[in-house]
Design an enzyme around this catalytic site. Structure first.
Site, mmCIF file in Angstrom:
data_model
loop_
_atom_site.group_PDB
_atom_site.id
_atom_site.type_symbol
_atom_site.label_atom_id
_atom_site.label_comp_id
_atom_site.label_asym_id
_atom_site.label_seq_id
_atom_site.Cartn_x
_atom_site.Cartn_y
_atom_site.Cartn_z
ATOM 1 N N LYS A 100 -44.488 16.950 33.797
ATOM 2 C CA LYS A 100 -45.845 17.477 34.001
ATOM 3 C C LYS A 100 -46.783 16.312 34.296
ATOM 4 O O LYS A 100 -46.874 15.363 33.513
ATOM 5 C CB LYS A 100 -46.320 18.221 32.748
ATOM 6 C CG LYS A 100 -45.575 19.530 32.521
ATOM 7 C CD LYS A 100 -46.077 20.216 31.270
ATOM 8 C CE LYS A 100 -47.472 20.731 31.437
ATOM 9 N NZ LYS A 100 -48.048 21.195 30.146
HETATM 10 O O1 G3P Z 1 -50.553 24.379 29.018
HETATM 11 C C1 G3P Z 1 -51.937 24.120 28.983
HETATM 12 C C2 G3P Z 1 -52.497 24.561 27.737
HETATM 13 O O2 G3P Z 1 -51.785 24.033 26.652
HETATM 14 C C3 G3P Z 1 -53.955 24.335 27.573
HETATM 15 O O3 G3P Z 1 -54.306 25.332 26.725
HETATM 16 O O4 G3P Z 1 -55.576 26.494 25.047
HETATM 17 O O5 G3P Z 1 -55.864 24.034 25.309
HETATM 18 O O6 G3P Z 1 -56.735 25.577 27.035
HETATM 19 P P1 G3P Z 1 -55.717 25.359 25.992
#
Ligand code: G3P
Length: 224
Positions: free
Chosen positions: A83
């Site tokens: 990633k």
């Molecule tokens: O995969 C991306 C994700 O982990 C981000 O999530 O909830 O931090 O916006 P969030």
């Protein structure tokens, strides 16, 4: 699944049509200070050969990202998806790494231009951050649909792997908009499968059955 929690991965591997696990430094932080390589190797072993592991680089220069990727592939195997956040350094790294046939998940995508450039650079997956986009007044549905349109029109192999979901409704919207894959926290899977309305319906069926046939199931019911 967007988690590094071993118990949740073990559990949901048996329940959902799991195709992979995605991690990033923030997801790993939720597990405390684990032994990075050992922990991800445990996840890789649980996943087996049919599911993919996506591991995020942490270096922020092009050279550092390429070195992180080489280490990730050495430890977790060449089939691992790396990633890479899409900015100048990340995109430059993808150009180099695609020359080495590395599998890339382009991440931290908020805008159409990030996604278009990642598609053009040959990313295997694009991870638009659905909830974060919406929080920043960026229409995630419109952008996912635009990515899909370009992928189809240009016959590109890239798939959209939408991420950053905070509600079940957001997941459904992302799929409707053209996301071929999604990555979600286990809590949302539970929310989508174990909500009160679903559990109430099942409890009603159990109640009605037992009110007629007693505490049996079809397999334990004696033939009449
Ligand atoms: O995969 C991306 C994700 O982990 C981000 O999530 O909830 O931090 O916006 P969030």
């Amino acid at each position: 699944m967007d988690t590094a929690n071993i118990a949740e991965i073990k559990k949901y591997k048996e329940i959902i049509p799991l195709t992979g696990v995605t991690t990033n430094p923030s997801i790993l932080k939720k597990e405390g200070r684990t032994a990075f390589f050992d922990h991800l190797l445990k996840i890789k072993n649980i996943l087996g050969t049919k599911c993919s592991l996506h591991v995020q680089v942490v270096a922020t220069t092009t050279e550092g990202i390429v070195q992180d990727v080489h280490k990730i592939l050495d430890v977790f195997g060449k089939e691992t998806y790396v990633k890479i956040p899409i900015n100048e350094a990340g995109l430059a790294a993808i150009k180099i790494l695609k020359g080495e046939n590395v599998k890339i998940t382009a991440t931290s995508i908020y805008t159409a231009i990030q996604g278009y450039l990642a598609i053009a650079a040959g990313a295997d997956y694009l991870a638009p951050y659905y909830n974060r986009m919406m929080n920043n007044n960026i229409d995630a549905n419109k952008i996912i649909a635009a990515f899909n349109k370009v992928i189809v029109r240009e016959n590109k192999p890239t798939k959209i792997l939408a991420a950053s979901f905070h509600t079940v409704g957001q997941i459904v919207e992302a799929i409707d908009s053209g996301s071929q894959a999604i990555t979600v926290n286990p809590s949302l899977i539970k929310e989508g499968l174990e909500s009160h309305i679903i559990n109430d319906a099942i409890a009603d069926f159990t109640h009605d059955w037992e009110s007629v046939y007693g505490q049996t199931t079809i397999s334990t019911l004696t033939s009449e």
